[in-house]
Design a protein around this motif. Structure first.
Motif, PDB file in Angstrom:
ATOM      1  N   VAL A  42      54.618  11.132 -15.675  1.00 40.65           N
ATOM      2  CA  VAL A  42      54.890  10.014 -14.786  1.00 40.65           C
ATOM      3  C   VAL A  42      55.722  10.531 -13.626  1.00 40.65           C
ATOM      4  O   VAL A  42      56.791  11.091 -13.836  1.00 40.65           O
ATOM      5  N   ASN A  43      55.222  10.377 -12.432  1.00 42.46           N
ATOM      6  CA  ASN A  43      55.935  10.824 -11.246  1.00 42.46           C
ATOM      7  C   ASN A  43      56.532   9.622 -10.541  1.00 42.46           C
ATOM      8  O   ASN A  43      55.860   8.632 -10.317  1.00 42.46           O
ATOM      9  N   ILE A  44      57.786   9.719 -10.153  1.00 39.04           N
ATOM     10  CA  ILE A  44      58.448   8.650  -9.428  1.00 39.04           C
ATOM     11  C   ILE A  44      58.909   9.192  -8.090  1.00 39.04           C
ATOM     12  O   ILE A  44      59.689  10.141  -8.032  1.00 39.04           O
ATOM     13  N   GLU A  45      58.393   8.599  -7.043  1.00 40.34           N
ATOM     14  CA  GLU A  45      58.752   9.034  -5.703  1.00 40.34           C
ATOM     15  C   GLU A  45      59.491   7.903  -5.006  1.00 40.34           C
ATOM     16  O   GLU A  45      59.003   6.779  -4.957  1.00 40.34           O
ATOM     17  N   LEU A  46      60.652   8.213  -4.474  1.00 39.30           N
ATOM     18  CA  LEU A  46      61.406   7.221  -3.726  1.00 39.30           C
ATOM     19  C   LEU A  46      61.133   7.404  -2.250  1.00 39.30           C
ATOM     20  O   LEU A  46      61.313   8.471  -1.697  1.00 39.30           O
ATOM     21  N   SER A  47      60.687   6.338  -1.643  1.00 39.56           N
ATOM     22  CA  SER A  47      60.307   6.408  -0.241  1.00 39.56           C
ATOM     23  C   SER A  47      61.177   5.475   0.572  1.00 39.56           C
ATOM     24  O   SER A  47      61.478   4.366   0.160  1.00 39.56           O
ATOM     25  N   THR A  48      61.590   5.923   1.720  1.00 40.51           N
ATOM     26  CA  THR A  48      62.401   5.077   2.592  1.00 40.51           C
ATOM     27  C   THR A  48      61.611   4.570   3.776  1.00 40.51           C
ATOM     28  O   THR A  48      62.146   3.919   4.652  1.00 40.51           O
ATOM     29  N   ASN A  49      60.317   4.864   3.814  1.00 37.40           N
ATOM     30  CA  ASN A  49      59.538   4.431   4.972  1.00 37.40           C
ATOM     31  C   ASN A  49      58.372   3.535   4.582  1.00 37.40           C
ATOM     32  O   ASN A  49      57.448   3.361   5.336  1.00 37.40           O
ATOM     33  N   ARG A  50      58.425   2.951   3.360  1.00 42.78           N
ATOM     34  CA  ARG A  50      57.379   2.034   2.959  1.00 42.78           C
ATOM     35  C   ARG A  50      57.999   0.670   2.701  1.00 42.78           C
ATOM     36  O   ARG A  50      58.973   0.526   1.984  1.00 42.78           O
ATOM     37  N   SER A  51      57.468  -0.342   3.290  1.00 41.85           N
ATOM     38  CA  SER A  51      57.978  -1.689   3.121  1.00 41.85           C
ATOM     39  C   SER A  51      56.834  -2.609   2.764  1.00 41.85           C
ATOM     40  O   SER A  51      55.721  -2.450   3.240  1.00 41.85           O
ATOM     41  N   TYR A  52      57.089  -3.567   1.871  1.00 40.83           N
ATOM     42  CA  TYR A  52      56.036  -4.449   1.402  1.00 40.83           C
ATOM     43  C   TYR A  52      56.392  -5.912   1.666  1.00 40.83           C
ATOM     44  O   TYR A  52      56.297  -6.768   0.805  1.00 40.83           O
ATOM     45  N   GLY A  53      56.821  -6.195   2.882  1.00 37.59           N
ATOM     46  CA  GLY A  53      57.043  -7.575   3.255  1.00 37.59           C
ATOM     47  C   GLY A  53      58.335  -8.159   2.725  1.00 37.59           C
ATOM     48  O   GLY A  53      58.442  -9.366   2.567  1.00 37.59           O
ATOM     49  N   PHE A  54      59.333  -7.355   2.441  1.00 38.63           N
ATOM     50  CA  PHE A  54      60.598  -7.841   1.939  1.00 38.63           C
ATOM     51  C   PHE A  54      61.656  -7.814   3.049  1.00 38.63           C
ATOM     52  O   PHE A  54      62.785  -7.423   2.843  1.00 38.63           O
ATOM     53  N   GLY A  55      61.313  -8.214   4.230  1.00 40.96           N
ATOM     54  CA  GLY A  55      62.256  -8.144   5.326  1.00 40.96           C
ATOM     55  C   GLY A  55      62.580  -6.707   5.648  1.00 40.96           C
ATOM     56  O   GLY A  55      61.694  -5.892   5.846  1.00 40.96           O
ATOM     57  N   LYS A  56      63.860  -6.374   5.620  1.00 39.04           N
ATOM     58  CA  LYS A  56      64.275  -5.016   5.959  1.00 39.04           C
ATOM     59  C   LYS A  56      64.444  -4.137   4.727  1.00 39.04           C
ATOM     60  O   LYS A  56      64.808  -2.991   4.834  1.00 39.04           O
ATOM     61  N   ARG A  57      64.199  -4.697   3.545  1.00 37.95           N
ATOM     62  CA  ARG A  57      64.382  -3.890   2.348  1.00 37.95           C
ATOM     63  C   ARG A  57      63.244  -2.901   2.180  1.00 37.95           C
ATOM     64  O   ARG A  57      62.104  -3.211   2.443  1.00 37.95           O
ATOM     65  N   ASN A  58      63.562  -1.718   1.721  1.00 36.71           N
ATOM     66  CA  ASN A  58      62.552  -0.706   1.425  1.00 36.71           C
ATOM     67  C   ASN A  58      62.580  -0.397  -0.060  1.00 36.71           C
ATOM     68  O   ASN A  58      63.623  -0.434  -0.697  1.00 36.71           O
ATOM     69  N   PHE A  59      61.432  -0.056  -0.596  1.00 35.76           N
ATOM     70  CA  PHE A  59      61.322   0.141  -2.025  1.00 35.76           C
ATOM     71  C   PHE A  59      60.716   1.489  -2.345  1.00 35.76           C
ATOM     72  O   PHE A  59      59.904   2.010  -1.600  1.00 35.76           O
ATOM     73  N   TYR A 232      47.615 -18.538   0.792  1.00 37.36           N
ATOM     74  CA  TYR A 232      47.319 -17.147   0.491  1.00 37.36           C
ATOM     75  C   TYR A 232      48.110 -16.187   1.365  1.00 37.36           C
ATOM     76  O   TYR A 232      48.561 -15.144   0.887  1.00 37.36           O
ATOM     77  N   ASP A 233      48.300 -16.537   2.633  1.00 30.43           N
ATOM     78  CA  ASP A 233      48.862 -15.558   3.572  1.00 30.43           C
ATOM     79  C   ASP A 233      50.129 -16.017   4.288  1.00 30.43           C
ATOM     80  O   ASP A 233      50.554 -15.390   5.254  1.00 30.43           O
ATOM     81  N   ILE A 234      50.768 -17.088   3.814  1.00 27.33           N
ATOM     82  CA  ILE A 234      52.006 -17.553   4.443  1.00 27.33           C
ATOM     83  C   ILE A 234      53.165 -17.329   3.480  1.00 27.33           C
ATOM     84  O   ILE A 234      53.246 -17.970   2.433  1.00 27.33           O
ATOM     85  N   PRO A 235      54.096 -16.413   3.793  1.00 25.00           N
ATOM     86  CA  PRO A 235      55.202 -16.112   2.876  1.00 25.00           C
ATOM     87  C   PRO A 235      56.358 -17.086   3.045  1.00 25.00           C
ATOM     88  O   PRO A 235      56.553 -17.666   4.122  1.00 25.00           O
ATOM     89  N   PRO A 236      57.167 -17.285   2.016  1.00 22.98           N
ATOM     90  CA  PRO A 236      58.425 -18.026   2.171  1.00 22.98           C
ATOM     91  C   PRO A 236      59.394 -17.177   2.986  1.00 22.98           C
ATOM     92  O   PRO A 236      59.145 -15.984   3.211  1.00 22.98           O
ATOM     93  N   PRO A 237      60.484 -17.761   3.471  1.00 26.76           N
ATOM     94  CA  PRO A 237      61.432 -16.993   4.295  1.00 26.76           C
ATOM     95  C   PRO A 237      61.912 -15.712   3.599  1.00 26.76           C
ATOM     96  O   PRO A 237      62.404 -15.757   2.479  1.00 26.76           O
ATOM     97  N   ASN A 238      61.690 -14.577   4.278  1.00 27.09           N
ATOM     98  CA  ASN A 238      62.086 -13.264   3.773  1.00 27.09           C
ATOM     99  C   ASN A 238      61.462 -12.925   2.415  1.00 27.09           C
ATOM    100  O   ASN A 238      62.040 -12.176   1.631  1.00 27.09           O
ATOM    101  N   GLY A 239      60.267 -13.449   2.177  1.00 29.04           N
ATOM    102  CA  GLY A 239      59.594 -13.189   0.911  1.00 29.04           C
ATOM    103  C   GLY A 239      58.186 -12.678   1.115  1.00 29.04           C
ATOM    104  O   GLY A 239      57.802 -12.268   2.218  1.00 29.04           O
ATOM    105  N   GLU A 240      57.411 -12.677   0.040  1.00 30.70           N
ATOM    106  CA  GLU A 240      56.035 -12.197   0.054  1.00 30.70           C
ATOM    107  C   GLU A 240      55.055 -13.363  -0.033  1.00 30.70           C
ATOM    108  O   GLU A 240      55.278 -14.325  -0.771  1.00 30.70           O
ATOM    109  N   SER A 241      53.962 -13.243   0.660  1.00 32.54           N
ATOM    110  CA  SER A 241      52.830 -14.139   0.441  1.00 32.54           C
ATOM    111  C   SER A 241      52.023 -13.591  -0.735  1.00 32.54           C
ATOM    112  O   SER A 241      52.220 -12.451  -1.172  1.00 32.54           O
ATOM    113  N   LEU A 242      51.079 -14.397  -1.224  1.00 28.54           N
ATOM    114  CA  LEU A 242      50.193 -13.914  -2.278  1.00 28.54           C
ATOM    115  C   LEU A 242      49.376 -12.732  -1.766  1.00 28.54           C
ATOM    116  O   LEU A 242      49.107 -11.779  -2.513  1.00 28.54           O
ATOM    117  N   GLU A 243      49.005 -12.756  -0.512  1.00 31.65           N
ATOM    118  CA  GLU A 243      48.241 -11.654   0.081  1.00 31.65           C
ATOM    119  C   GLU A 243      49.037 -10.359   0.014  1.00 31.65           C
ATOM    120  O   GLU A 243      48.495  -9.298  -0.329  1.00 31.65           O
TER     121      GLU A 243
END
Length: 344
Positions: A42-59, A232-243
């Motif tokens: 199992v490889n775990i890579e921490l990336s600071t340049n990938r964001s998935y719609g969480f505002g300014k948070r990176n995962f 499907y494509d409208i997120p709550p404030p600073n959150g994720e949409s289903l899309e």
């Protein structure tokens, strides 16, 4: 009964707390046992340049590549000829189960990526889910990084007739891996690797997390909250949409889980309403309008058969004695027959 089984399962599980209450990457916890069979990584890579719609948070991006050498004599072919190997690799079971009721489900709160455990009812739902799939082979388990999904998987497996032990896999240094190596072949045969991935987490509800759903409707308006929850494509404030949730969940399924099914591995996924809706959208080729009306009950498993590159939906197994469930494919029927012979 539920309490006894709950304590048994929790004895083998310690939460990997990847997210704090805001949904941000926090830390890895320890697990009580580690299994690193040859060929599994199992490889775990921490990336600071990938964001998935969480505002300014990176995962961090968790990537798991698995080819475990966990040979199960129950599900192995009766001989080693080529035709049997091809037959085995061309068909596999896929079980999807939404976690049992959580503490915040019970309180009618927006939960999202907040890490909350199961209620007593949730524990009972997970146990019942396990009874429904107790004769269906499971070679690998994937869960989200959240404790309610991991608890559901562990509790469900306490009911499986094969009596294998789920072991959470995680990244280790080479030295730590050598210290924790399990050398017993019998132990390896009785183990199931559990891979946790944040990509399977519930969708992030942003500023709504922790709020009561009814009170939120009063504050923002019933129609607006309905749009945030069901569009499907409208997120709550600073959150994720289903899309946005679907983008990460489906990508992970295609890259990491589908290859295991293609290799003939039988897989269970314990996750959440929206991450599983996303995967079902992919499996059943649903449109964005069809998926928003899809409802998944807590603790009710769904069975798919992967055969000749296609996913065949078989619904939810009713119970371990329902003959129809195991007549879907010859492979499942043979597996149950071998279980009966081994255990009686």
């Amino acid at each position: 009964m539920a309490t006894a089984v709950f304590n048994q399962a929790i004895g083998t599980l310690q939460s990997n707390r990847l997210f704090n209450s805001s949904g941000a990457h926090h830390e890895f916890g320890n697990v009580p046992a580690r299994l690193t069979p040859k060929g599994f990584k199992v490889n775990i890579e921490l990336s600071t340049n990938r964001s998935y719609g969480f505002g300014k948070r990176n995962f961090g991006a968790i990537q798991a590549s698995a080819s475990p050498t966990l040979v199960d004599p129950v599900s192995s072919p009766s001989n080693n000829n080529t035709s049997d190997s091809k037959k085995k690799s061309s068909e596999a079971a896929l079980i999807l189960v939404r976690h049992g009721e959580s503490l915040w489900n019970e309180k009618n709160l927006f939960t999202g990526c907040v890490d909350v455990p199961l209620t007593k009812k949730g524990v009972e739902e997970a146990i019942e889910a396990g009874k429904r799939i107790s004769n269906i082979p499971v070679d690998m388990i994937y869960t989200s990084a959240l404790i309610r999904a991991q608890m559901t998987a562990m509790l469900a497996m306490t009911q499986h007739r094969r009596k294998k032990v789920p072991i959470i896999m995680h990244n280790e240094s080479e030295q730590a891996r050598s210290w924790s190596q399990i050398f017993s072949e019998d132990t390896m045969k009785q183990s199931i690797p559990v891979i946790t991935a944040w990509q399977l987490n519930e969708r992030m509800y942003g500023e709504l997390q922790g709020l009561n759903k009814q009170e939120t409707a009063y504050r923002y308006g019933k129609e607006q909250v309905h749009v945030w929850r069901r569009s499907y494509d409208i997120p709550p404030p600073n959150g994720e949409s289903l899309e946005m949730c679907a983008e990460r969940a489906v990508a992970y399924f295609r890259d990491q889980i589908e290859p295991q099914l293609q290799a003939g591995k039988n897989v269970m996924i314990a996750a959440h309403g929206n991450s599983l809706r996303s995967i079902i959208m992919y499996l059943d080729k649903l449109t964005s309008q069809e998926v928003i009306s899809l409802e998944l009950s807590t603790g009710i498993p769904m069975l798919y058969i992967f055969k000749e590159g296609k996913f065949i939906r078989r619904g939810s197994p009713v119970g371990p004695t329902e003959a129809g469930v195991y007549a879907y494919t010859r492979t499942l029927a043979q597996y149950r027959q071998k279980l009966d012979e081994m255990l009686h």
